[in-house]
Motif scaffolding. Structure first.
Motif, PDB file in Angstrom:
ATOM      1  N   UNK A  65     -24.492  16.640 -29.945  1.00  0.00           N
ATOM      2  CA  UNK A  65     -23.457  17.220 -30.806  1.00  0.00           C
ATOM      3  C   UNK A  65     -23.371  18.728 -30.604  1.00  0.00           C
ATOM      4  N   UNK A  66     -24.513  19.384 -30.489  1.00  0.00           N
ATOM      5  CA  UNK A  66     -24.518  20.826 -30.249  1.00  0.00           C
ATOM      6  C   UNK A  66     -23.925  21.154 -28.887  1.00  0.00           C
ATOM      7  N   UNK A  67     -24.235  20.356 -27.888  1.00  0.00           N
ATOM      8  CA  UNK A  67     -23.651  20.579 -26.561  1.00  0.00           C
ATOM      9  C   UNK A  67     -22.147  20.354 -26.569  1.00  0.00           C
ATOM     10  N   UNK A  68     -21.687  19.406 -27.380  1.00  0.00           N
ATOM     11  CA  UNK A  68     -20.244  19.165 -27.470  1.00  0.00           C
ATOM     12  C   UNK A  68     -19.540  20.346 -28.127  1.00  0.00           C
ATOM     13  N   UNK A  69     -20.132  20.894 -29.167  1.00  0.00           N
ATOM     14  CA  UNK A  69     -19.517  22.038 -29.850  1.00  0.00           C
ATOM     15  C   UNK A  69     -19.426  23.243 -28.921  1.00  0.00           C
ATOM     16  N   UNK A  70     -20.444  23.437 -28.101  1.00  0.00           N
ATOM     17  CA  UNK A  70     -20.469  24.578 -27.185  1.00  0.00           C
ATOM     18  C   UNK A  70     -19.878  24.248 -25.820  1.00  0.00           C
ATOM     19  N   UNK A  71     -19.236  23.081 -25.688  1.00  0.00           N
ATOM     20  CA  UNK A  71     -18.548  22.672 -24.453  1.00  0.00           C
ATOM     21  C   UNK A  71     -19.507  22.540 -23.273  1.00  0.00           C
ATOM     22  N   UNK A  72     -20.694  22.039 -23.547  1.00  0.00           N
ATOM     23  CA  UNK A  72     -21.683  21.829 -22.483  1.00  0.00           C
ATOM     24  C   UNK A  72     -22.053  20.362 -22.313  1.00  0.00           C
ATOM     25  N   UNK A  73     -21.226  19.478 -22.838  1.00  0.00           N
ATOM     26  CA  UNK A  73     -21.528  18.049 -22.772  1.00  0.00           C
ATOM     27  C   UNK A  73     -20.592  17.365 -21.782  1.00  0.00           C
ATOM     28  N   UNK A  74     -21.168  16.529 -20.938  1.00  0.00           N
ATOM     29  CA  UNK A  74     -20.379  15.733 -19.998  1.00  0.00           C
ATOM     30  C   UNK A  74     -19.955  14.442 -20.703  1.00  0.00           C
ATOM     31  N   UNK A 114     -17.643  12.328 -19.986  1.00  0.00           N
ATOM     32  CA  UNK A 114     -17.277  11.216 -19.121  1.00  0.00           C
ATOM     33  C   UNK A 114     -18.447  10.277 -18.859  1.00  0.00           C
ATOM     34  N   UNK A 115     -19.658  10.767 -19.002  1.00  0.00           N
ATOM     35  CA  UNK A 115     -20.835   9.934 -18.753  1.00  0.00           C
ATOM     36  C   UNK A 115     -21.200   9.070 -19.958  1.00  0.00           C
ATOM     37  N   UNK A 116     -20.494   9.213 -21.060  1.00  0.00           N
ATOM     38  CA  UNK A 116     -20.800   8.470 -22.282  1.00  0.00           C
ATOM     39  C   UNK A 116     -19.804   7.335 -22.469  1.00  0.00           C
ATOM     40  N   UNK A 117     -20.285   6.221 -23.004  1.00  0.00           N
ATOM     41  CA  UNK A 117     -19.357   5.137 -23.319  1.00  0.00           C
ATOM     42  C   UNK A 117     -18.655   5.444 -24.634  1.00  0.00           C
ATOM     43  N   UNK A 118     -17.704   4.590 -25.003  1.00  0.00           N
ATOM     44  CA  UNK A 118     -16.847   4.882 -26.161  1.00  0.00           C
ATOM     45  C   UNK A 118     -17.638   4.944 -27.462  1.00  0.00           C
ATOM     46  N   UNK A 119     -18.572   4.040 -27.670  1.00  0.00           N
ATOM     47  CA  UNK A 119     -19.331   4.015 -28.926  1.00  0.00           C
ATOM     48  C   UNK A 119     -20.193   5.258 -29.064  1.00  0.00           C
ATOM     49  N   UNK A 120     -20.865   5.632 -28.006  1.00  0.00           N
ATOM     50  CA  UNK A 120     -21.720   6.820 -28.061  1.00  0.00           C
ATOM     51  C   UNK A 120     -20.870   8.072 -28.229  1.00  0.00           C
ATOM     52  N   UNK A 121     -19.739   8.125 -27.539  1.00  0.00           N
ATOM     53  CA  UNK A 121     -18.865   9.291 -27.655  1.00  0.00           C
ATOM     54  C   UNK A 121     -18.352   9.448 -29.083  1.00  0.00           C
ATOM     55  N   UNK A 122     -18.010   8.344 -29.732  1.00  0.00           N
ATOM     56  CA  UNK A 122     -17.535   8.409 -31.111  1.00  0.00           C
ATOM     57  C   UNK A 122     -18.641   8.874 -32.057  1.00  0.00           C
ATOM     58  N   UNK A 123     -19.864   8.402 -31.819  1.00  0.00           N
ATOM     59  CA  UNK A 123     -20.987   8.825 -32.654  1.00  0.00           C
ATOM     60  C   UNK A 123     -21.286  10.314 -32.472  1.00  0.00           C
ATOM     61  N   UNK A 124     -21.218  10.781 -31.244  1.00  0.00           N
ATOM     62  CA  UNK A 124     -21.464  12.200 -30.969  1.00  0.00           C
ATOM     63  C   UNK A 124     -20.365  13.056 -31.591  1.00  0.00           C
ATOM     64  N   UNK A 125     -19.126  12.574 -31.537  1.00  0.00           N
ATOM     65  CA  UNK A 125     -18.005  13.315 -32.121  1.00  0.00           C
ATOM     66  C   UNK A 125     -18.170  13.453 -33.632  1.00  0.00           C
ATOM     67  N   UNK A 141     -27.664  13.242 -36.718  1.00  0.00           N
ATOM     68  CA  UNK A 141     -27.873  12.291 -35.635  1.00  0.00           C
ATOM     69  C   UNK A 141     -27.239  12.812 -34.357  1.00  0.00           C
ATOM     70  N   UNK A 142     -27.850  12.475 -33.237  1.00  0.00           N
ATOM     71  CA  UNK A 142     -27.369  12.951 -31.929  1.00  0.00           C
ATOM     72  C   UNK A 142     -27.238  14.477 -31.934  1.00  0.00           C
TER      73      UNK A 142
END
Length: 283
Positions: free
Chosen positions: A57-66, A68-79, A52-53
């Protein structure tokens, strides 16, 4: 105060992979090269249907995800998805030449622990999965000397999904590095067999003393009836619970033995040995 602020700044400046590897409980993982992650061929089959996401998730692993533009629930799901995706990529990476070399260094340093069996002489272990499918089995530790598997001591390590290491990794490592396969005898520089036997006997004596002390305390509480009960128990053969007799031999024959596999296929020599053991046991 300056040291604290400097440390926090350095933590925030690290990449996501460095942060993930430094988290407690993730000591078994190796660092996957970013070039390997960015090669989409290596991620074949890992898409939105599996993770999911996936894109975030791939952008987060490669440090290409912003973030700050995500709310807490979405950020937790992406993490959560990023951890899951990294584990699946990790299982593929550690069977490559680069990944095997990194895991070999961790194996040499015994980062995965040592075998608890006395006659394995503190043999280093390797992580292995019992299934390549996620959410099926937790990671286990494989001993190449006794060829058995064990559960990690730490609860953090025991909760890691075995699919993050796969069923192939330890056997592929010994196929690529056959010089690392330990012998079945006593390694040079280890304690002698006599010392091992002596330690076993001392431990058995201590256990017998503890049992005698516990039985004497129980008989003292039970009064005169304890002698009659003890005599009856001493005449019994196999242990029983109620009317059901427990046979340890029948339980042992039904126990599943670990069978090394590489990409689902049994390792040739180990497969021959397994067939021989089964024939001898069933004879």
């Amino acid at each position: 105060m300056e040291d604290l602020s400097t440390g926090s700044e350095s933590d925030y400046s690290n990449s996501w992979i460095s942060w993930f590897l430094s988290t407690k409980g993730n000591e078994y993982f190796a660092e996957v090269d970013e070039d390997y992650i960015l090669d989409r061929f290596n991620l074949t089959g890992l898409n939105g249907e599996v993770v999911q996401e996936y894109s975030r998730a791939l952008n987060l692993i490669t440090d290409n995800l912003d973030e700050e533009s995500l709310d807490d629930d979405v950020r937790e799901a992406v993490e959560t998805s990023a951890r899951f995706l990294y584990g699946l990529i990790h299982a593929r990476y550690i069977v490559t030449s680069r990944g095997l070399s990194k895991m070999l260094e961790k194996y040499r340093k015994a980062d995965f622990g040592r075998c608890p069996r006395v006659y394995c002489y503190q043999q280093p272990l390797l992580p292995v999965g019992l299934s390549d499918i996620p959410y099926q089995k937790a990671v286990k530790l494989y001993c190449p000397r006794c060829e058995d598997i064990y559960s990690p001591k730490s609860n953090r390590h025991g909760s890691i999904d075995g699919a993050y290491f796969g069923t192939t990794f330890p056997h592929m490592l010994f196929m690529v590095y056959p010089q690392m396969i330990p012998g079945k005898g006593q390694p040079v520089g280890s304690s002698s067999v006599a010392d091992v036997n002596r330690s076993i006997l001392n431990q058995q004596r201590l256990n017998q003393q503890d049992q005698q002390q516990s039985s004497s305390s129980i008989s003292g509480i039970g009064g005169g009836g304890g002698d009659r009960g003890g005599g009856e128990r001493g005449n019994n053969g196999p242990s029983s619970l109620g009317s059901t007799t427990i046979s340890t031999s029948s339980v042992a024959t039904k126990a599943e033995r670990y069978e090394p596999r590489i990409f689902g296929f049994k390792v040739n020599e180990d497969a021959k040995l397994s067939r021989w053991r089964t024939a001898k046991r069933d004879a």
